[in-house]
Design a protein around this motif. Structure first.
Motif, PDB file in Angstrom:
ATOM      1  N   ARG A  95       0.875  -1.204  -0.001  1.00 47.86           N
ATOM      2  CA  ARG A  95      -0.107  -0.119   0.012  1.00 47.86           C
ATOM      3  C   ARG A  95       0.956   1.235   0.118  1.00 47.86           C
ATOM      4  NH1 ARG A  95      -4.802   0.328   4.166  1.00 47.86           N
ATOM      5  NH2 ARG A  95      -5.628  -1.431   2.854  1.00 47.86           N
ATOM      6  N   CYS A  96       1.890   1.319   0.710  1.00 46.24           N
ATOM      7  CA  CYS A  96       2.885   2.394   0.923  1.00 46.24           C
ATOM      8  C   CYS A  96       3.951   2.382  -0.179  1.00 46.24           C
ATOM      9  CB  CYS A  96       3.334   2.549   2.158  1.00 46.24           C
ATOM     10  SG  CYS A  96       2.439   2.423   3.772  1.00 46.24           S
ATOM     11  N   ARG A  97       4.009   1.142  -0.768  1.00 44.69           N
ATOM     12  CA  ARG A  97       5.058   1.020  -1.915  1.00 44.69           C
ATOM     13  C   ARG A  97       6.460   1.556  -1.686  1.00 44.69           C
ATOM     14  NH1 ARG A  97       1.830   3.006  -7.203  1.00 44.69           N
ATOM     15  NH2 ARG A  97       0.067   1.747  -7.162  1.00 44.69           N
ATOM     16  N   GLU A  98       7.035   1.093  -0.209  1.00 45.28           N
ATOM     17  CA  GLU A  98       8.325   1.107   0.133  1.00 45.28           C
ATOM     18  C   GLU A  98       8.763   0.088   1.190  1.00 45.28           C
ATOM     19  OE1 GLU A  98       9.205   4.962   1.928  1.00 45.28           O
ATOM     20  OE2 GLU A  98       7.214   5.386   2.288  1.00 45.28           O
ATOM     21  N   PRO A  99       9.836  -0.098   1.341  1.00 44.00           N
ATOM     22  CA  PRO A  99      10.098  -1.110   2.595  1.00 44.00           C
ATOM     23  C   PRO A  99       9.906  -0.395   3.950  1.00 44.00           C
ATOM     24  CG  PRO A  99      11.902  -1.079   1.224  1.00 44.00           C
ATOM     25  CD  PRO A  99      10.997   0.048   0.452  1.00 44.00           C
ATOM     26  N   LYS A 100       9.400  -1.069   4.820  1.00 49.42           N
ATOM     27  CA  LYS A 100       9.076  -0.504   6.204  1.00 49.42           C
ATOM     28  C   LYS A 100       9.411  -1.535   7.073  1.00 49.42           C
ATOM     29  CE  LYS A 100       6.534   3.134   4.920  1.00 49.42           C
ATOM     30  NZ  LYS A 100       6.505   4.177   5.328  1.00 49.42           N
ATOM     31  N   GLU A 101       9.831  -0.886   8.480  1.00 49.41           N
ATOM     32  CA  GLU A 101      10.316  -1.777   9.641  1.00 49.41           C
ATOM     33  C   GLU A 101       8.771  -1.986  10.409  1.00 49.41           C
ATOM     34  OE1 GLU A 101      12.890  -1.703  13.653  1.00 49.41           O
ATOM     35  OE2 GLU A 101      13.752  -0.805  11.612  1.00 49.41           O
ATOM     36  N   PRO A 102       8.459  -3.121  10.487  1.00 54.40           N
ATOM     37  CA  PRO A 102       7.181  -3.439  11.309  1.00 54.40           C
ATOM     38  C   PRO A 102       6.730  -2.620  12.377  1.00 54.40           C
ATOM     39  CG  PRO A 102       8.267  -5.513  10.507  1.00 54.40           C
ATOM     40  CD  PRO A 102       9.218  -4.320  10.594  1.00 54.40           C
ATOM     41  N   TYR A 103       5.467  -2.331  12.777  1.00 59.73           N
ATOM     42  CA  TYR A 103       4.996  -1.655  13.687  1.00 59.73           C
ATOM     43  C   TYR A 103       5.493  -2.126  15.016  1.00 59.73           C
ATOM     44  CZ  TYR A 103       2.028   0.912  16.982  1.00 59.73           C
ATOM     45  OH  TYR A 103       1.431   1.770  18.221  1.00 59.73           O
ATOM     46  N   GLY A 104       6.168  -1.374  15.788  1.00 54.77           N
ATOM     47  CA  GLY A 104       6.608  -1.814  17.052  1.00 54.77           C
ATOM     48  C   GLY A 104       7.760  -2.955  16.842  1.00 54.77           C
ATOM     49  N   GLY A 105       8.037  -3.168  15.884  1.00 55.18           N
ATOM     50  CA  GLY A 105       9.383  -4.266  15.725  1.00 55.18           C
ATOM     51  C   GLY A 105       8.780  -5.705  16.017  1.00 55.18           C
ATOM     52  N   MET A 106       7.651  -5.967  15.816  1.00 52.21           N
ATOM     53  CA  MET A 106       6.939  -7.183  16.381  1.00 52.21           C
ATOM     54  C   MET A 106       6.429  -7.923  15.004  1.00 52.21           C
ATOM     55  SD  MET A 106       5.027  -6.382  19.815  1.00 52.21           S
ATOM     56  CE  MET A 106       3.473  -5.640  18.914  1.00 52.21           C
ATOM     57  N   VAL A 107       6.861  -9.135  14.954  1.00 49.69           N
ATOM     58  CA  VAL A 107       6.365  -9.830  13.755  1.00 49.69           C
ATOM     59  C   VAL A 107       6.026 -11.261  14.230  1.00 49.69           C
ATOM     60  CG1 VAL A 107       7.823  -8.693  11.657  1.00 49.69           C
ATOM     61  CG2 VAL A 107       8.793 -10.579  13.110  1.00 49.69           C
ATOM     62  N   ASP A 108       5.362 -11.997  13.338  1.00 49.85           N
ATOM     63  CA  ASP A 108       4.908 -13.456  14.045  1.00 49.85           C
ATOM     64  C   ASP A 108       5.559 -14.206  12.755  1.00 49.85           C
ATOM     65  OD1 ASP A 108       3.452 -13.009  16.390  1.00 49.85           O
ATOM     66  OD2 ASP A 108       1.756 -12.676  15.237  1.00 49.85           O
ATOM     67  N   TYR A 109       6.174 -15.368  12.994  1.00 48.74           N
ATOM     68  CA  TYR A 109       6.819 -16.357  12.184  1.00 48.74           C
ATOM     69  C   TYR A 109       5.575 -17.356  11.865  1.00 48.74           C
ATOM     70  CZ  TYR A 109       9.669 -19.725   9.687  1.00 48.74           C
ATOM     71  OH  TYR A 109      10.050 -20.712   8.832  1.00 48.74           O
ATOM     72  N   GLN A 110       5.286 -17.574  10.740  1.00 52.34           N
ATOM     73  CA  GLN A 110       4.419 -18.698  10.233  1.00 52.34           C
ATOM     74  C   GLN A 110       4.908 -19.750   9.434  1.00 52.34           C
ATOM     75  OE1 GLN A 110       1.053 -16.614   8.331  1.00 52.34           O
ATOM     76  NE2 GLN A 110       0.324 -15.870  10.467  1.00 52.34           N
ATOM     77  N   PRO A 111       5.125 -20.947   9.991  1.00 54.14           N
ATOM     78  CA  PRO A 111       6.053 -22.156   9.320  1.00 54.14           C
ATOM     79  C   PRO A 111       4.786 -22.647   7.980  1.00 54.14           C
ATOM     80  CG  PRO A 111       5.314 -22.795  11.365  1.00 54.14           C
ATOM     81  CD  PRO A 111       4.946 -21.313  11.249  1.00 54.14           C
TER      82      PRO A 111
END
Length: 157
Positions: free
Chosen positions: A81-97
């Protein structure tokens, strides 16, 4: 009209092309090829008919295709949507295998708050753990390991 990427490998490097032949080869209008000539595509000479070397055409299209690409860092995810690389909000991600060695990381864009995804290998996951807070999935307990089995369970205790 959406911008499309043209395959530079359609042009043979040892062949000369006229403007009309390039237009037919890539399915574009002749004026588009003439605009390419004004924007940096080299012609053999300035006489008519203009001849374009296949190697020059191939190089021009490669640079044209790579012009708008943005490289993400290991801890960045591309937001569509923003069309650019972003660091995720709050520095939190979930890994989904997805498989035993590959999966994806999911986070939220800090600007538009839309979900952002990136395919990721399990081996590279250790490289981002210091930069991002990664939530790993927990294994579910088997039914016979539960404290209170379900009523319709036939397990003997």
């Amino acid at each position: 009209m959406a911008k499309r990427r043209l395959n530079p490998n359609l042009a043979k490097i040892h062949r000369n092309y006229t403007v009309e032949e390039v237009a037919i080869l890539y399915g574009v209008h002749k004026n588009t090829v003439r605009a390419w000539l004004k924007n940096g595509l080299k012609a053999c000479n300035d006489r008519k008919p203009l001849l374009i070397l296949g190697c020059d055409l191939r190089e021009f299209l490669k640079t044209k295709n790579n012009q708008g690409k943005q490289k993400c860092k290991l801890w960045e995810i591309y937001c569509v949507r923003c069309r650019e690389p972003k660091e995720p909000y709050g520095g939190m991600v979930d890994y989904q295998p997805r498989t035993s060695s590959k999966g994806s990381i999911v986070g939220l864009c800090p600007c538009c708050e839309s979900p952002i995804y990136k395919f990721f290998s399990l081996a590279k996951l250790e490289g981002i753990i210091g930069k991002l807070d990664v939530g790993l999935p927990k294994a579910l307990k088997h039914i016979n390991e539960l404290d209170k089995p379900f009523l319709n369970c036939d397990l003997k205790q």
